[in-house]
Design an enzyme around this catalytic site. Structure first.
Site, PDB file in Angstrom:
ATOM      1  N   GLN A   1       8.105  10.162  22.737  1.00 42.68           N
ATOM      2  CA  GLN A   1       8.730  10.447  21.443  1.00 42.68           C
ATOM      3  C   GLN A   1       7.863   9.912  20.301  1.00 42.68           C
ATOM      4  OE1 GLN A   1      12.384   8.078  19.979  1.00 42.68           O
ATOM      5  NE2 GLN A   1      13.277   9.922  20.892  1.00 42.68           N
TER       6      GLN A   1
ATOM      7  N   HIS B   1      10.608   7.834  25.880  1.00 44.78           N
ATOM      8  CA  HIS B   1      12.049   8.096  25.816  1.00 44.78           C
ATOM      9  C   HIS B   1      12.648   7.978  27.212  1.00 44.78           C
ATOM     10  CE1 HIS B   1      15.627  10.809  24.360  1.00 44.78           C
ATOM     11  NE2 HIS B   1      16.013   9.738  25.022  1.00 44.78           N
TER      12      HIS B   1
ATOM     13  N   PHE C   1      19.104   0.572  25.410  1.00 45.29           N
ATOM     14  CA  PHE C   1      18.375   1.831  25.610  1.00 45.29           C
ATOM     15  C   PHE C   1      17.877   1.907  27.051  1.00 45.29           C
ATOM     16  CE2 PHE C   1      14.432   4.385  23.975  1.00 45.29           C
ATOM     17  CZ  PHE C   1      14.956   5.544  24.498  1.00 45.29           C
TER      18      PHE C   1
ATOM     19  N   GLU D   1      18.953   4.545  30.157  1.00 41.64           N
ATOM     20  CA  GLU D   1      17.990   5.363  30.891  1.00 41.64           C
ATOM     21  C   GLU D   1      18.051   5.087  32.395  1.00 41.64           C
ATOM     22  OE1 GLU D   1      16.044   7.892  29.653  1.00 41.64           O
ATOM     23  OE2 GLU D   1      17.355   7.559  27.926  1.00 41.64           O
TER      24      GLU D   1
ATOM     25  N   HIS E   1      19.458   8.136  34.457  1.00 39.69           N
ATOM     26  CA  HIS E   1      18.338   8.833  35.099  1.00 39.69           C
ATOM     27  C   HIS E   1      17.713   8.054  36.260  1.00 39.69           C
ATOM     28  CE1 HIS E   1      18.404  11.814  31.892  1.00 39.69           C
ATOM     29  NE2 HIS E   1      18.399  10.838  31.009  1.00 39.69           N
TER      30      HIS E   1
END
Length: 224
Positions: A32, A59, A109, A113, A117
């Protein structure tokens, strides 16, 4: 006699229970540009530890299927634990910062993630391996250098989308996907770059499928 539809329905449920839903085919490694994140009507907030470098930041490393769909939140029984990556925190703060508001130390953050993910890649890597692999990829893929070598710099100028893709392909050997967002004036700008990585999370590959989304033929590369 059980109908074929009910039989396959049972197989589907058993597959979910057994964790087959956590499989995947490849990764999107998503980088990003912070200037584009901040150059919107909603703006951004720097992390509590200071302004990130004027460079692309991570990101995420996102498992995907070849058909364009993706698994998510695969293992709620293995939540993020920052203690498992203490040796990586300094590098993560530099290379994987959060620009969301309010300001934070970026831990939330990384937690998002991993939980969404990273847990879908557990068959290949644990939490530490997931973040380490992403940092390794970031150190190998120098997007800003590839672009500047082609005369494309973050100076608020507009550049051809084709030339941006070509510069990154020259640097990586593979065609990227470019995601745009819009600045406060409605101009398309270079926001995120998707690079495809093999199932092991280590080798760059040609993308089996690209995301969807719109960019103009000429897009802004804002300063940061």
């Amino acid at each position: 006699m059980r109908s074929p539809s009910s039989f396959f329905g049972v197989l589907f449920i058993l597959a979910l229970i057994s964790g087959v839903h956590a499989g995947y085919d490849f990764f999107y490694f998503v980088l990003q540009w912070p200037g584009s994140y901040c150059d919107t009507s909603s703006g951004c907030c720097y992390p509590t530890y200071g302004k990130p470098p004027s460079n692309f930041g991570i990101h995420g490393l996102w498992p995907n299927y070849n058909n364009g769909s993706y698994p998510a939140n695969c293992d709620p029984n293995n939540p993020f634990d920052v203690n498992k990556i203490q040796d990586l925190v300094s590098s993560l703060r530099t290379n994987w910062p959060s620009l969301a508001c309010p300001s934070s130390d970026s831990t939330s953050f990384w937690q998002h993630e991993w939980d969404k993910h990273g847990t879908c890649s557990e068959s290949v890597m644990d939490e530490h391996g997931y973040f380490q692999d992403a940092l390794n990829l970031k150190s190998r893929i120098n997007l800003l250098q590839y672009l500047q070598s082609a005369g494309i710099s973050p100076n608020n100028a507009f550049y051809s989308l084709t030339n941006i893709k070509s510069a990154i392909k020259t640097g990586t050997g593979h065609t990227p996907w470019i995601e745009c967002n819009k600045d406060a004036s409605g101009n398309y700008q270079l926001y995120q770059v998707y690079i495809c990585i093999d199932h092991a999370g280590t080798t760059l590959i040609d993308c089996p499928v690209f995301p969807t989304g719109a960019c103009g033929s000429s897009i802004k590369f804002p300063t940061f």
